[in-house]
Scaffold this motif. Sequence first.
Motif, PDB file in Angstrom:
ATOM      1  N   TYR A  91       0.824  -1.211   0.000  1.00  0.00           N
ATOM      2  CA  TYR A  91       0.000   0.000   0.000  1.00  0.00           C
ATOM      3  C   TYR A  91       0.858   1.260   0.000  1.00  0.00           C
ATOM      4  O   TYR A  91       0.404   2.313  -0.448  1.00  0.00           O
ATOM      5  N   LYS A  92       2.086   1.158   0.460  1.00  0.00           N
ATOM      6  CA  LYS A  92       2.978   2.329   0.478  1.00  0.00           C
ATOM      7  C   LYS A  92       3.335   2.791  -0.940  1.00  0.00           C
ATOM      8  O   LYS A  92       3.827   3.901  -1.122  1.00  0.00           O
ATOM      9  N   ASP A  93       3.067   1.942  -1.932  1.00  0.00           N
ATOM     10  CA  ASP A  93       3.375   2.293  -3.320  1.00  0.00           C
ATOM     11  C   ASP A  93       2.234   3.034  -4.015  1.00  0.00           C
ATOM     12  O   ASP A  93       2.343   3.367  -5.193  1.00  0.00           O
ATOM     13  N   SER A 153      -1.834   7.465  -8.079  1.00  0.00           N
ATOM     14  CA  SER A 153      -0.429   7.426  -8.503  1.00  0.00           C
ATOM     15  C   SER A 153       0.253   6.212  -7.894  1.00  0.00           C
ATOM     16  O   SER A 153      -0.201   5.661  -6.891  1.00  0.00           O
ATOM     17  N   HIS A 154       1.367   5.828  -8.509  1.00  0.00           N
ATOM     18  CA  HIS A 154       2.111   4.657  -8.046  1.00  0.00           C
ATOM     19  C   HIS A 154       3.595   4.997  -7.985  1.00  0.00           C
ATOM     20  O   HIS A 154       4.102   5.728  -8.837  1.00  0.00           O
ATOM     21  N   ARG A 155       4.253   4.451  -7.000  1.00  0.00           N
ATOM     22  CA  ARG A 155       5.707   4.625  -6.868  1.00  0.00           C
ATOM     23  C   ARG A 155       6.411   3.845  -7.983  1.00  0.00           C
ATOM     24  O   ARG A 155       5.999   2.731  -8.321  1.00  0.00           O
ATOM     25  N   ALA A 156       7.432   4.417  -8.570  1.00  0.00           N
ATOM     26  CA  ALA A 156       8.208   3.721  -9.588  1.00  0.00           C
ATOM     27  C   ALA A 156       8.831   2.473  -8.978  1.00  0.00           C
ATOM     28  O   ALA A 156       9.316   2.501  -7.846  1.00  0.00           O
ATOM     29  N   GLN A 157       8.793   1.381  -9.728  1.00  0.00           N
ATOM     30  CA  GLN A 157       9.401   0.141  -9.234  1.00  0.00           C
ATOM     31  C   GLN A 157       9.772  -0.743 -10.414  1.00  0.00           C
ATOM     32  O   GLN A 157       9.224  -0.602 -11.501  1.00  0.00           O
ATOM     33  N   THR A 158      10.732  -1.645 -10.209  1.00  0.00           N
ATOM     34  CA  THR A 158      11.170  -2.560 -11.265  1.00  0.00           C
ATOM     35  C   THR A 158      11.052  -4.019 -10.840  1.00  0.00           C
ATOM     36  O   THR A 158      11.290  -4.906 -11.637  1.00  0.00           O
ATOM     37  N   LEU A 159      10.678  -4.255  -9.596  1.00  0.00           N
ATOM     38  CA  LEU A 159      10.618  -5.623  -9.070  1.00  0.00           C
ATOM     39  C   LEU A 159       9.548  -6.463  -9.765  1.00  0.00           C
ATOM     40  O   LEU A 159       9.770  -7.623 -10.103  1.00  0.00           O
ATOM     41  N   GLN A 160       8.373  -5.892  -9.973  1.00  0.00           N
ATOM     42  CA  GLN A 160       7.251  -6.612 -10.588  1.00  0.00           C
ATOM     43  C   GLN A 160       6.679  -5.755 -11.719  1.00  0.00           C
ATOM     44  O   GLN A 160       5.643  -5.105 -11.539  1.00  0.00           O
ATOM     45  N   PRO A 161       7.326  -5.717 -12.889  1.00  0.00           N
ATOM     46  CA  PRO A 161       6.875  -4.840 -13.975  1.00  0.00           C
ATOM     47  C   PRO A 161       5.398  -5.051 -14.317  1.00  0.00           C
ATOM     48  O   PRO A 161       4.943  -6.175 -14.479  1.00  0.00           O
ATOM     49  N   GLY A 162       4.665  -3.950 -14.398  1.00  0.00           N
ATOM     50  CA  GLY A 162       3.255  -3.988 -14.754  1.00  0.00           C
ATOM     51  C   GLY A 162       2.315  -4.016 -13.569  1.00  0.00           C
ATOM     52  O   GLY A 162       1.134  -3.696 -13.698  1.00  0.00           O
ATOM     53  N   LYS A 205       1.482  17.680  -6.477  1.00  0.00           N
ATOM     54  CA  LYS A 205       2.246  17.657  -5.216  1.00  0.00           C
ATOM     55  C   LYS A 205       2.428  16.238  -4.688  1.00  0.00           C
ATOM     56  O   LYS A 205       2.195  15.946  -3.509  1.00  0.00           O
ATOM     57  N   LEU A 206       2.867  15.351  -5.571  1.00  0.00           N
ATOM     58  CA  LEU A 206       3.068  13.954  -5.207  1.00  0.00           C
ATOM     59  C   LEU A 206       4.361  13.762  -4.431  1.00  0.00           C
ATOM     60  O   LEU A 206       5.317  14.520  -4.610  1.00  0.00           O
ATOM     61  N   PRO A 207       4.409  12.723  -3.601  1.00  0.00           N
ATOM     62  CA  PRO A 207       5.690  12.382  -2.960  1.00  0.00           C
ATOM     63  C   PRO A 207       6.696  11.994  -4.046  1.00  0.00           C
ATOM     64  O   PRO A 207       6.305  11.621  -5.164  1.00  0.00           O
ATOM     65  N   GLY A 208       7.980  12.042  -3.720  1.00  0.00           N
ATOM     66  CA  GLY A 208       9.022  11.705  -4.683  1.00  0.00           C
ATOM     67  C   GLY A 208       8.848  10.311  -5.258  1.00  0.00           C
ATOM     68  O   GLY A 208       8.407   9.386  -4.576  1.00  0.00           O
ATOM     69  N   ASN A 209       9.181  10.157  -6.534  1.00  0.00           N
ATOM     70  CA  ASN A 209       9.197   8.873  -7.219  1.00  0.00           C
ATOM     71  C   ASN A 209       7.804   8.287  -7.497  1.00  0.00           C
ATOM     72  O   ASN A 209       7.672   7.101  -7.730  1.00  0.00           O
ATOM     73  N   PHE A 210       6.745   9.116  -7.424  1.00  0.00           N
ATOM     74  CA  PHE A 210       5.396   8.677  -7.756  1.00  0.00           C
ATOM     75  C   PHE A 210       4.981   9.309  -9.080  1.00  0.00           C
ATOM     76  O   PHE A 210       5.333  10.450  -9.365  1.00  0.00           O
ATOM     77  N   SER A 211       4.204   8.557  -9.863  1.00  0.00           N
ATOM     78  CA  SER A 211       3.659   9.068 -11.127  1.00  0.00           C
ATOM     79  C   SER A 211       2.156   8.819 -11.174  1.00  0.00           C
ATOM     80  O   SER A 211       1.699   7.738 -10.784  1.00  0.00           O
ATOM     81  N   PRO A 212       1.384   9.789 -11.687  1.00  0.00           N
ATOM     82  CA  PRO A 212      -0.059   9.566 -11.849  1.00  0.00           C
ATOM     83  C   PRO A 212      -0.295   8.604 -13.009  1.00  0.00           C
ATOM     84  O   PRO A 212       0.215   8.810 -14.101  1.00  0.00           O
ATOM     85  N   LEU A 213      -1.042   7.533 -12.761  1.00  0.00           N
ATOM     86  CA  LEU A 213      -1.265   6.536 -13.801  1.00  0.00           C
ATOM     87  C   LEU A 213      -2.718   6.449 -14.259  1.00  0.00           C
ATOM     88  O   LEU A 213      -2.988   6.110 -15.397  1.00  0.00           O
TER      89      LEU A 213
END
Length: 195
Positions: free
Chosen positions: A43-45, A104-113, A160-168
């Motif tokens: 949920y933190k993502d 929005s979701h935090r950028a991540q590479t562990l589980q693409p998609g 005004k999103l936290p760092g490393n988050f993108s609106p999807l």
Amino acid sequence: MEFNSVLRKRRSVRKFLPGQMTEPELDEILLAGISAPIGSNLYKDIHITVVQDKDIMLKMSLANDARMKDSKIAEEIMGYYASGEKEKPAPLPFFGAPTVIVVSHRAQTLQPGIEYANVTSVVQTMHLAATSLGIGSVYIWGIFEAMRLNPKLDYTGLLKLPGNFSPLMGLVVGYPAKPLNEQEIKPDRIPVNYI
């Protein structure tokens, strides 16, 4: 409202009344989104932003307006609408709705998609909650793609999103111009096979 009735009343609303919904109604919709299942319980993502500032909504709409001016893209997108649902896009930002809920979701590479699965889960849960309250809603996605494709019209900073988050993805919400009446659900709308 009974769940089967919610499913039959659920639709994508693209014409809204100007009045803002009540705070308890909005809180109920947000609580539904917060209750949605998230992959790996991360949920933190996820981050939710409620936009009701008309100037910000107008600026965010500019990117999508530019995208839809490309007639080939516009025709392809509008071509996906089922017969009878095809309408000229509303001239007002976000179909004239008073509120946009951006997920929005935090950028991540562990589980693409998984970021798209997560935000869809949140948006769909809010969409059903809105329907159960008689509130109109519609998914939005293209505006965020348009902002990513056109950096000059990327207004992500206004969220005004936290760092490393993108609106999807987002959900446009408000009182619908027409009541949400039950409609038949056609069982063959999506093919199903059994193995």
